[in-house]
Scaffold this motif. Structure first.
Motif, PDB file in Angstrom:
ATOM      1  N   ASP A  68      -1.865  -3.927  -0.125  1.00  0.00           N
ATOM      2  CA  ASP A  68      -3.026  -3.282  -0.459  1.00  0.00           C
ATOM      3  C   ASP A  68      -3.883  -4.306  -1.036  1.00  0.00           C
ATOM      4  O   ASP A  68      -3.700  -4.893  -2.172  1.00  0.00           O
ATOM      5  CB  ASP A  68      -2.470  -2.196  -1.438  1.00  0.00           C
ATOM      6  N   THR A  84       4.300   1.091   5.955  1.00  0.00           N
ATOM      7  CA  THR A  84       4.608  -0.140   6.702  1.00  0.00           C
ATOM      8  C   THR A  84       3.839  -0.212   7.941  1.00  0.00           C
ATOM      9  O   THR A  84       3.245   0.696   8.437  1.00  0.00           O
ATOM     10  CB  THR A  84       6.301  -0.033   6.891  1.00  0.00           C
ATOM     11  N   GLU A 141       0.922  -1.090   0.040  1.00  0.00           N
ATOM     12  CA  GLU A 141       0.072  -0.124  -0.149  1.00  0.00           C
ATOM     13  C   GLU A 141       0.980   1.326  -0.134  1.00  0.00           C
ATOM     14  O   GLU A 141       1.935   1.325   0.580  1.00  0.00           O
ATOM     15  CB  GLU A 141      -0.681  -0.092   1.123  1.00  0.00           C
ATOM     16  N   ARG A 142       0.550   2.140  -0.767  1.00  0.00           N
ATOM     17  CA  ARG A 142       1.298   3.449  -0.936  1.00  0.00           C
ATOM     18  C   ARG A 142       0.523   4.613  -0.477  1.00  0.00           C
ATOM     19  O   ARG A 142      -0.894   4.848  -0.789  1.00  0.00           O
ATOM     20  CB  ARG A 142       1.963   3.603  -2.164  1.00  0.00           C
ATOM     21  N   ASP A 143       1.201   5.806   0.137  1.00  0.00           N
ATOM     22  CA  ASP A 143       0.564   7.022   0.368  1.00  0.00           C
ATOM     23  C   ASP A 143       0.365   7.721  -0.765  1.00  0.00           C
ATOM     24  O   ASP A 143       0.606   7.657  -1.908  1.00  0.00           O
ATOM     25  CB  ASP A 143       1.354   7.658   1.633  1.00  0.00           C
ATOM     26  N   PRO A 177       6.411  -3.948   4.731  1.00  0.00           N
ATOM     27  CA  PRO A 177       5.016  -3.211   3.910  1.00  0.00           C
ATOM     28  C   PRO A 177       3.757  -3.573   4.199  1.00  0.00           C
ATOM     29  O   PRO A 177       3.372  -4.944   4.449  1.00  0.00           O
ATOM     30  CB  PRO A 177       5.610  -3.396   2.441  1.00  0.00           C
ATOM     31  N   GLY A 184       3.312   8.160  -3.110  1.00  0.00           N
ATOM     32  CA  GLY A 184       3.799   6.860  -3.727  1.00  0.00           C
ATOM     33  C   GLY A 184       4.716   6.268  -2.640  1.00  0.00           C
ATOM     34  O   GLY A 184       5.596   5.215  -3.352  1.00  0.00           O
ATOM     35  N   GLU A 185       4.791   6.584  -1.514  1.00  0.00           N
ATOM     36  CA  GLU A 185       5.805   6.076  -0.636  1.00  0.00           C
ATOM     37  C   GLU A 185       5.065   4.656  -0.050  1.00  0.00           C
ATOM     38  O   GLU A 185       3.636   4.723   0.358  1.00  0.00           O
ATOM     39  CB  GLU A 185       6.083   6.792   0.582  1.00  0.00           C
ATOM     40  N   ILE A 186       5.806   3.641   0.159  1.00  0.00           N
ATOM     41  CA  ILE A 186       5.381   2.443   0.804  1.00  0.00           C
ATOM     42  C   ILE A 186       4.991   2.382   2.186  1.00  0.00           C
ATOM     43  O   ILE A 186       5.781   3.071   3.059  1.00  0.00           O
ATOM     44  CB  ILE A 186       6.299   1.143   0.615  1.00  0.00           C
ATOM     45  N   ASP A 220       7.630  -5.062  -7.087  1.00  0.00           N
ATOM     46  CA  ASP A 220       7.444  -4.876  -5.637  1.00  0.00           C
ATOM     47  C   ASP A 220       6.552  -6.031  -4.898  1.00  0.00           C
ATOM     48  O   ASP A 220       6.191  -5.816  -3.593  1.00  0.00           O
ATOM     49  CB  ASP A 220       6.938  -3.564  -5.178  1.00  0.00           C
TER      50      ASP A 220
END
Length: 572
Positions: free
Chosen positions: A491, A482, A473-475, A488, A478-480, A520
């Motif tokens: 999603d 955790t 899942e990313r914010d 991680p 675009g950062e992962i 990823d």
């Protein structure tokens, strides 16, 4: 009239009396029970007076169940203690209905039950009101079915011929209790082919069971086969049927042939197993396709949960809309765990091959059957072969003691093209398998060699690991994202699944097939499940190359020219 077909034709002509007062589909409700009564009447005639003479001796005794005693006097496993027979019934036309009921009530319980399940009392009333009762009884009194004229085997053929005829004119219900004879013959061939040496031994006795027996057609053909191989052998037949009329026909057929009719049970095989605790050498069945088991869900689920593999349904429960794989488990629970073992053949539609993903009830049942090395072969049949459906069907052959060369293997036979068109359709049945084609399919099965129509696989080839592929899942940037452990977070909207063949290393597959596309991604091994399916079409798929563009262009130009000519004619 010592030919059973001539007799069958004569009885068939009696049905003409019913025309106008009965629908054709209802003829069997009159003709079949009368045929049973006349055969029993003829069989008992040599000892009928002895039974009547013995009755006064029983009046002074306190014996509760006199049937065994009178059966012994009658020298059969049934008797009749009424003073009437067909000759006396005809002689008193004014009281025929009452006398006929007296006659039926005079039978021993096993024979009387058959007539009761035909719901025959209603037909007596109906025939009497239509002024047909005397005519029908009189015509049946003219049918000679005495044992010195017609053997038990010939009587069985006669009864089967009548069942077939009535099934054919009643297409809307034929499929419910009638399996095409050529399909049964093929199944019987497959079932017995590896045991010919055993079946030809002198005095051999084997058992055969059908849990969805219909009118007993499968058992009849199997019995014929064994008699052809060895007239001195004996096949003891057992079965169960849930439809009252089919049960009556089934049991009557057994009684007429001299088989032990008490081996035929009434009721739902799942909830009222009439042969609980019995095991059999062979089993055959064509259970109904895709029939819901919701009405008996509570009992079956309880057996599954409480008894597990100590019961019949330990491997799993299929979805409630299709009980096919329940029949398979039920039959497998009746296999003999001996050196000889047991074999069964059962007809399914395509659903049991692949319905249900890894971990589902269907997949778990397939897994249990295959991993325990019970599945021997699956034969794909032509479509439009059955009376009540045009869909594709498959024969499964299951063996709990495979021959050495078959251990760890499953044979698939593609016989979908082995048929001939019928000159006249019967319901949905437009195709049939010829004797030559039956022989060819049987040969392919027996040869156990790969070819155009035969593929042989390892058990593991049908298994796969269903892996769960997660992505992070990313914010908004675009950062992962955790979790507290720095791992991680998956999603769920990106979650995917892959089926990895059992013979292949999961991680090697993942690196080759998944990571190049989603670098990823990772596998959540805790969610991995093992599944089994038989994708029959894929194994026999033949690539058909596309037509060259030049050929297609030529056809288009020819079609365009033809259309232009038609248009010009219309305008002019």
């Amino acid at each position: 009239m010592n030919n059973f077909r001539q007799t069958a034709n004569f009885i068939w002509e009696i049905a003409d009396l019913l025309r106008g007062d009965y629908k054709q589909s209802d003829y069997g409700k009159v003709i079949l029970p009368f045929t049973v009564l006349r055969r029993l009447d003829c069989v008992l005639s040599p000892t009928k007076q002895k039974v009547l003479d013995y009755l006064p001796r029983l009046e002074s005794t306190k014996v509760q169940n006199v049937d065994p005693i009178l059966n012994k006097v009658a020298k059969h496993n049934f008797h009749n203690r009424s003073k009437y027979d067909f000759e006396l019934l005809v002689a008193d036309a004014d009281h025929l209905a009452a006398n006929l009921r007296n006659y039926i009530n005079g039978f021993s319980g096993n024979a009387r039950e058959i007539i009761e399940y035909f719901d025959f009392d209603k037909q007596i009333d109906r025939l009497e009101k239509a002024n047909l009762l005397y005519l029908v009884v009189k015509r049946f009194e003219e049918v000679d079915m005495h044992p010195d004229v017609m053997s038990n085997v010939e009587a069985g053929y006669l009864f089967e011929e009548l069942i077939r005829k009535f099934s054919e004119i009643s297409n809307e219900t034929a499929g419910e209790h009638f399996t095409p004879r050529e399909v049964i013959r093929l199944m019987v061939n497959l079932l017995f082919i590896t045991d010919k040496d055993v079946l030809t031994q002198a005095g051999i006795v084997k058992t055969l069971y059908d849990p969805a027996g219909g009118t007993g057609g499968m058992l009849t053909v199997a019995d014929e086969y064994v008699r052809e191989l060895n007239p001195d052998s004996r096949l003891e037949l057992f079965g169960q049927e849930i439809n009252p009329e089919s049960y009556a026909i089934f049991k009557a057929d057994m009684l007429i042939k001299g088989q032990n009719a008490s081996n035929v049970k009434y009721g739902n095989s799942f909830t009222e197993d009439g042969l609980e605790g019995h095991t059999f050498d062979y089993m055959l069945s064509n259970p109904p396709f895709g029939v819901s088991w919701k009405k008996v869900q509570k009992q079956i689920k309880k057996e599954h949960e409480d008894l597990g593999f100590a019961g019949r349904f330990g491997a799993g429960l299929p979805r409630v809309s299709d009980g096919s794989l329940l029949f398979l488990q039920h039959m497998m629970s009746k296999m003999k765990e001996t050196e000889q073992g047991s074999r069964l053949a059962i007809v399914f539609n395509g659903s049991p091959l692949f319905t249900g993903s890894a971990g589902s009830g269907e997949s778990e049942i397939r897994r249990w059957v295959i991993e325990n090395d019970r599945l021997e072969a699956i034969i794909a049949l032509p479509d439009q072969l059955f009376y009540n459906t045009g869909i594709s069907t498959y024969i499964w052959v299951v063996d709990n003691n495979k021959r050495p060369e078959r251990k760890g293997k499953v044979q698939l036979i593609n016989a979908v093209g082995m048929f001939k068109k019928m000159s006249k359709s019967l319901g949905n049945k437009r195709n049939e398998i010829s004797e030559e084609q039956i022989a060819e399919i049987t040969r392919i099965y027996g040869d156990f060699e790969e070819g155009k129509y035969c593929k042989i696989f390892d058990n593991e080839d049908f298994g796969y690991s269903r892996i769960t592929v997660e992505r992070p899942e990313r914010d908004e940037n675009g950062e992962i994202i955790t979790n507290r452990k720095g791992e991680p977070k998956p999603d769920s909207s990106l979650r995917d699944y892959e089926n990895v063949p059992l013979k292949e290393d999961i991680e090697a597959y993942f690196e080759r097939e998944v990571l190049p596309h989603v670098p990823d991604a990772w596998i959540d091994f805790d969610k991995t499940k093992v599944g089994y399916e038989v994708n029959f079409t894929r194994y026999f798929y033949e690539y058909t190359p596309l037509r060259p563009t030049s050929e297609i262009r030529k056809d288009i130009e020819e079609l365009r020219a033809a259309m232009q000519g038609i248009t010009e004619k219309a305008v002019n």
